[in-house]
Design a protein around this motif. Structure first.
Motif, PDB file in Angstrom:
ATOM      1  N   LEU A 114      29.736  45.105   6.557  1.00  0.00           N
ATOM      2  CA  LEU A 114      28.353  44.756   6.879  1.00  0.00           C
ATOM      3  C   LEU A 114      27.557  44.460   5.613  1.00  0.00           C
ATOM      4  O   LEU A 114      26.762  43.518   5.573  1.00  0.00           O
ATOM      5  N   CYS A 115      27.760  45.264   4.589  1.00  0.00           N
ATOM      6  CA  CYS A 115      27.043  45.046   3.326  1.00  0.00           C
ATOM      7  C   CYS A 115      27.501  43.761   2.645  1.00  0.00           C
ATOM      8  O   CYS A 115      26.691  43.021   2.087  1.00  0.00           O
ATOM      9  N   ARG A 116      28.787  43.480   2.704  1.00  0.00           N
ATOM     10  CA  ARG A 116      29.298  42.238   2.118  1.00  0.00           C
ATOM     11  C   ARG A 116      28.667  41.035   2.801  1.00  0.00           C
ATOM     12  O   ARG A 116      28.251  40.080   2.154  1.00  0.00           O
ATOM     13  N   GLN A 117      28.576  41.095   4.127  1.00  0.00           N
ATOM     14  CA  GLN A 117      27.978  39.985   4.855  1.00  0.00           C
ATOM     15  C   GLN A 117      26.485  39.877   4.536  1.00  0.00           C
ATOM     16  O   GLN A 117      25.936  38.782   4.452  1.00  0.00           O
ATOM     17  N   THR A 118      25.810  41.011   4.322  1.00  0.00           N
ATOM     18  CA  THR A 118      24.386  40.999   3.965  1.00  0.00           C
ATOM     19  C   THR A 118      24.197  40.391   2.575  1.00  0.00           C
ATOM     20  O   THR A 118      23.261  39.616   2.350  1.00  0.00           O
ATOM     21  N   ILE A 119      25.073  40.728   1.641  1.00  0.00           N
ATOM     22  CA  ILE A 119      25.013  40.113   0.313  1.00  0.00           C
ATOM     23  C   ILE A 119      25.230  38.606   0.448  1.00  0.00           C
ATOM     24  O   ILE A 119      24.520  37.804  -0.156  1.00  0.00           O
ATOM     25  N   ASN A 120      26.194  38.217   1.278  1.00  0.00           N
ATOM     26  CA  ASN A 120      26.452  36.801   1.515  1.00  0.00           C
ATOM     27  C   ASN A 120      25.207  36.097   2.052  1.00  0.00           C
ATOM     28  O   ASN A 120      24.833  35.023   1.586  1.00  0.00           O
ATOM     29  N   GLU A 121      24.558  36.712   3.025  1.00  0.00           N
ATOM     30  CA  GLU A 121      23.362  36.111   3.622  1.00  0.00           C
ATOM     31  C   GLU A 121      22.263  35.941   2.576  1.00  0.00           C
ATOM     32  O   GLU A 121      21.554  34.934   2.558  1.00  0.00           O
ATOM     33  N   PHE A 126      19.057  31.971  -0.851  1.00  0.00           N
ATOM     34  CA  PHE A 126      18.515  31.418  -2.095  1.00  0.00           C
ATOM     35  C   PHE A 126      19.471  30.447  -2.785  1.00  0.00           C
ATOM     36  O   PHE A 126      19.185  29.969  -3.879  1.00  0.00           O
ATOM     37  N   ASN A 127      20.611  30.212  -2.152  1.00  0.00           N
ATOM     38  CA  ASN A 127      21.594  29.272  -2.669  1.00  0.00           C
ATOM     39  C   ASN A 127      22.011  29.593  -4.111  1.00  0.00           C
ATOM     40  O   ASN A 127      22.076  28.700  -4.964  1.00  0.00           O
ATOM     41  N   GLN A 128      22.242  30.889  -4.362  1.00  0.00           N
ATOM     42  CA  GLN A 128      22.739  31.289  -5.679  1.00  0.00           C
ATOM     43  C   GLN A 128      23.514  32.591  -5.554  1.00  0.00           C
ATOM     44  O   GLN A 128      23.172  33.454  -4.743  1.00  0.00           O
ATOM     45  N   PRO A 129      24.574  32.741  -6.350  1.00  0.00           N
ATOM     46  CA  PRO A 129      25.372  33.957  -6.281  1.00  0.00           C
ATOM     47  C   PRO A 129      24.619  35.165  -6.845  1.00  0.00           C
ATOM     48  O   PRO A 129      23.706  35.025  -7.660  1.00  0.00           O
ATOM     49  N   ILE A 130      25.024  36.332  -6.390  1.00  0.00           N
ATOM     50  CA  ILE A 130      24.476  37.594  -6.873  1.00  0.00           C
ATOM     51  C   ILE A 130      25.578  38.278  -7.677  1.00  0.00           C
ATOM     52  O   ILE A 130      26.672  38.507  -7.162  1.00  0.00           O
ATOM     53  N   SER A 131      25.301  38.610  -8.920  1.00  0.00           N
ATOM     54  CA  SER A 131      26.252  39.357  -9.731  1.00  0.00           C
ATOM     55  C   SER A 131      26.327  40.781  -9.173  1.00  0.00           C
ATOM     56  O   SER A 131      25.301  41.420  -8.953  1.00  0.00           O
ATOM     57  N   ILE A 132      27.543  41.260  -8.926  1.00  0.00           N
ATOM     58  CA  ILE A 132      27.753  42.568  -8.299  1.00  0.00           C
ATOM     59  C   ILE A 132      28.410  43.491  -9.312  1.00  0.00           C
ATOM     60  O   ILE A 132      29.496  43.200  -9.831  1.00  0.00           O
ATOM     61  N   LEU A 133      27.760  44.622  -9.590  1.00  0.00           N
ATOM     62  CA  LEU A 133      28.277  45.632 -10.510  1.00  0.00           C
ATOM     63  C   LEU A 133      28.652  46.874  -9.711  1.00  0.00           C
ATOM     64  O   LEU A 133      27.840  47.378  -8.935  1.00  0.00           O
ATOM     65  N   ILE A 134      29.866  47.371  -9.900  1.00  0.00           N
ATOM     66  CA  ILE A 134      30.333  48.540  -9.169  1.00  0.00           C
ATOM     67  C   ILE A 134      30.900  49.559 -10.155  1.00  0.00           C
ATOM     68  O   ILE A 134      31.758  49.232 -10.981  1.00  0.00           O
ATOM     69  N   GLN A 135      30.432  50.790 -10.032  1.00  0.00           N
ATOM     70  CA  GLN A 135      30.881  51.901 -10.887  1.00  0.00           C
ATOM     71  C   GLN A 135      32.275  52.344 -10.461  1.00  0.00           C
ATOM     72  O   GLN A 135      32.515  52.576  -9.279  1.00  0.00           O
ATOM     73  N   ASN A 136      33.190  52.474 -11.405  1.00  0.00           N
ATOM     74  CA  ASN A 136      34.527  53.018 -11.166  1.00  0.00           C
ATOM     75  C   ASN A 136      34.561  54.500 -11.527  1.00  0.00           C
ATOM     76  O   ASN A 136      33.793  54.941 -12.389  1.00  0.00           O
ATOM     77  N   PRO A 137      35.465  55.272 -10.929  1.00  0.00           N
ATOM     78  CA  PRO A 137      35.578  56.693 -11.271  1.00  0.00           C
ATOM     79  C   PRO A 137      35.899  56.955 -12.746  1.00  0.00           C
ATOM     80  O   PRO A 137      35.481  57.955 -13.304  1.00  0.00           O
ATOM     81  N   LEU A 150      34.672  39.164  -3.218  1.00  0.00           N
ATOM     82  CA  LEU A 150      34.911  40.311  -2.348  1.00  0.00           C
ATOM     83  C   LEU A 150      35.064  39.938  -0.877  1.00  0.00           C
ATOM     84  O   LEU A 150      35.575  40.720  -0.085  1.00  0.00           O
ATOM     85  N   LEU A 151      34.613  38.764  -0.506  1.00  0.00           N
ATOM     86  CA  LEU A 151      34.617  38.338   0.891  1.00  0.00           C
ATOM     87  C   LEU A 151      35.024  36.861   0.965  1.00  0.00           C
ATOM     88  O   LEU A 151      34.207  35.987   1.234  1.00  0.00           O
TER      89      LEU A 151
END
Length: 160
Positions: A114-121, A126-137, A150-151
């Motif tokens: 659901l979150c991936r699809q929301t990021i996609n929407e 705005f017709n531009q990608p969103i840089s996604i940062l994710i913390q690793n353990p 991711l999708l």
């Protein structure tokens, strides 16, 4: 006739020091807000922070509900807030972190479907990608250039 198709994804794994100052600030905001998660059922505290094109940072944490499916993920909550309150400003970056209650180490996390699809929407809006940062353990940070990584089979065509 059957045909095999290979999908490849390219993203970066970075040390904290390799992030620029704006990315570090965004990650710090996501970490801080994760402490405010309302997660009495899963005890999995997620924080998300977005940067708008103006430079303003918005943040949110996951908010659970005893009727478990109606809880809201941190990512969807902050993107919804951005869309409702700043409808003319694109989101340029999102940082996502998670930690189990009582743990000192960050947990592995990735946006749910659901979150991936929301990021996609939001990207489509705005017709531009969103840089996604994710913390690793292990302390490293994954940087994805947009949701396509991711999708890969994102749903974005309502007109056929």
């Amino acid at each position: 006739m059957s045909k095999k198709i290979k999908i490849e994804a390219e993203f970066e794994e970075l040390a904290w020091e390799e992030l620029d100052i704006k990315e570090q600030q965004l990650m710090m905001r996501a970490r801080k807000v994760s402490e405010k998660a309302y997660a009495p059922y899963s005890e999995f505290h997620v924080g998300a922070a977005v940067r708008l094109e103006s430079g303003e940072i918005l943040q949110s944490s996951n908010q659970e509900n005893v009727s478990f499916p109606v809880g809201v993920c941190a990512e969807r909550l902050v993107l919804g807030y951005a869309g409702a309150n700043f409808p003319d400003q694109a989101v340029t970056d999102i940082a996502i972190v998670a930690r189990r209650k009582g743990d000192e180490v960050w947990a592995g996390v990735s946006p749910c479907g659901l979150c991936r699809q929301t990021i996609n929407e939001t990207e489509m809006r705005f017709n531009q990608p969103i840089s996604i940062l994710i913390q690793n353990p292990d302390g490293s940070i994954l940087r994805f250039p947009g949701i396509q990584t991711l999708l890969p089979f994102k749903f974005d065509d309502l007109n056929g």
